[in-house]
Structures are given as C-alpha cells and as structure tokens.
Design an enzyme around this catalytic site. Structure first.
Site, PDB file in Angstrom:
ATOM      1  N   HIS A   5       6.541  -1.406   3.552  1.00 44.69           N
ATOM      2  CA  HIS A   5       6.341  -2.796   3.998  1.00 44.69           C
ATOM      3  C   HIS A   5       5.573  -3.561   2.935  1.00 44.69           C
ATOM      4  CE1 HIS A   5       3.176  -0.149   5.601  1.00 44.69           C
ATOM      5  NE2 HIS A   5       2.336  -1.141   5.386  1.00 44.69           N
ATOM      6  N   GLY A  36      -4.131   3.260   0.899  1.00 39.86           N
ATOM      7  CA  GLY A  36      -4.484   2.652   2.182  1.00 39.86           C
ATOM      8  C   GLY A  36      -3.324   2.486   3.132  1.00 39.86           C
ATOM      9  N   ASN A  60       0.857  -1.179   0.000  1.00 39.96           N
ATOM     10  CA  ASN A  60       0.000   0.000   0.000  1.00 39.96           C
ATOM     11  C   ASN A  60       0.898   1.235   0.000  1.00 39.96           C
ATOM     12  OD1 ASN A  60      -2.317  -1.623   0.224  1.00 39.96           O
ATOM     13  ND2 ASN A  60      -2.165  -1.665   2.458  1.00 39.96           N
TER      14      ASN A  60
HETATM   15  P1  5GP Z   1      -0.631  -0.326   5.923  1.00 38.47           P
HETATM   16  O1  5GP Z   1      -2.036   0.024   6.326  1.00 38.47           O
HETATM   17  O2  5GP Z   1       0.299   0.844   6.168  1.00 38.47           O
HETATM   18  O3  5GP Z   1      -0.497  -0.904   4.571  1.00 38.47           O
HETATM   19  O4  5GP Z   1      -0.199  -1.496   6.896  1.00 38.47           O
HETATM   20  C1  5GP Z   1       0.281  -1.274   8.184  1.00 38.47           C
HETATM   21  C2  5GP Z   1       0.088  -2.559   8.944  1.00 38.47           C
HETATM   22  O5  5GP Z   1       0.860  -2.487  10.138  1.00 38.47           O
HETATM   23  C3  5GP Z   1      -1.358  -2.809   9.386  1.00 38.47           C
HETATM   24  O6  5GP Z   1      -1.802  -4.040   8.836  1.00 38.47           O
HETATM   25  C4  5GP Z   1      -1.285  -2.829  10.905  1.00 38.47           C
HETATM   26  O7  5GP Z   1      -2.127  -3.787  11.481  1.00 38.47           O
HETATM   27  C5  5GP Z   1       0.188  -3.142  11.160  1.00 38.47           C
HETATM   28  N1  5GP Z   1       0.709  -2.598  12.401  1.00 38.47           N
HETATM   29  C6  5GP Z   1       0.556  -1.327  12.866  1.00 38.47           C
HETATM   30  N2  5GP Z   1       1.198  -1.181  14.033  1.00 38.47           N
HETATM   31  C7  5GP Z   1       1.784  -2.372  14.299  1.00 38.47           C
HETATM   32  C8  5GP Z   1       2.595  -2.843  15.393  1.00 38.47           C
HETATM   33  O8  5GP Z   1       2.918  -2.129  16.333  1.00 38.47           O
HETATM   34  N3  5GP Z   1       3.016  -4.131  15.332  1.00 38.47           N
HETATM   35  C9  5GP Z   1       2.675  -4.966  14.300  1.00 38.47           C
HETATM   36  N4  5GP Z   1       3.139  -6.221  14.359  1.00 38.47           N
HETATM   37  N5  5GP Z   1       1.920  -4.554  13.254  1.00 38.47           N
HETATM   38  C10 5GP Z   1       1.472  -3.276  13.268  1.00 38.47           C
END
Ligand code: 5GP
Ligand code: ZN
Length: 116
Positions: free
Chosen positions: A102, A95, A89
């Site tokens: 990541h 999103g 994303n």
């Molecule tokens: P994005 O929405 O930026 O594509 O994905 C970020 C991801 O990071 C989300 O799926 C969210 O659940 C995960 N996430 C956010 N904070 C943490 C955390 O402190 N630890 C872990 N293991 N995952 C996290």
C-alpha cells in the site's frame, strides 16, 4: 488474481470489509486510513495480493507506477496544493503492519524529516 483469505486489504478490495473508498479502478483502489496520521490519509492498494515492495518483481513495474499515478491524481482531486507525502513501508524495520502492498498518501499538515 492473487487473493489472500486472511488479508484485511484483500477483503477491503473484495468489498467484504467496508472502507471509505475515494477511488477505484480495475487495478487498484484508494480508501481512507482507519487511523489517520494526518488530516488527509489515504491508502492506495493494488487489487491483487502483493505482500510488500520487497516482494515485487520486474513485471510489477507498471502496477507500481499506476499506484503512484493514482496517488498523484488524488492529490489533484483533493486539492492537496500545499503538498503531500507518499510513503511505502516495507517489512518490520520499515514499519509495515499490514502485509498487502500500500502507498500512504498523507497531507494537510507539515511533515517532518527524518521520519520516525
Ligand atoms: P502500514 O503500517 O502497514 O504501513 O500501514 C497500514 C495502515 O493500514 C495503517 O495506517 C492502519 O491504520 C491501516 N489499517 C489497518 N487496518 C485497517 C482497516 O481495516 N481499514 C482501514 N481503512 N485502514 C486500516
Ligand atoms: Zn492482500
């Protein structure tokens, strides 16, 4: 190596915030998402702070390839033989909620297309 002191994934990479790590090497690590969207939901991140795919430059190509290669190796290690989805994303409309690059590795259920 670039580090952002207010970045949660930089802190996970540094070991100051705990995570369920599945794989780590000198360039990246992979850990389980805290809010999984599938039975298997890993995040593969570079150790260096890169904001998003949109912030990558040509010199980041090898690192980006490495992240995808690690995702592929994890799919073998975790025996995701029925398939998986790898997602990046980027930005608000993409999103993205954590501004540290990541790759999501999702598996264990049938994915749908188009994504929401
Ligand atoms: P994005 O929405 O930026 O594509 O994905 C970020 C991801 O990071 C989300 O799926 C969210 O659940 C995960 N996430 C956010 N904070 C943490 C955390 O402190 N630890 C872990 N293991 N995952 C996290
Ligand atoms: Zn970061």
């Amino acid at each position: 190596m670039a580090f952002s002191s207010d970045c949660i994934f930089c802190k996970i990479a540094a070991g100051t915030i705990p995570a369920r790590t599945e794989y780590a090497d000198e360039l990246c690590l992979a850990f389980h998402d805290v809010n999984p969207q599938a039975p298997t939901h890993l995040l593969v991140i570079p150790r260096q702070h890169l904001v998003s795919l949109a912030h990558c430059a040509p010199q980041d190509a090898a690192l980006l390839g490495h992240l995808l290669q690690v995702a592929a190796e994890l799919s073998k290690k975790l025996e995701l033989s029925n398939g998986f989805r790898a997602v990046l994303n980027s930005g608000a409309d993409g999103g993205q909620t954590v501004d540290h690059l990541h790759v999501h590795l999702l598996a264990g259920r049938t994915m749908h297309w188009p994504p929401g």
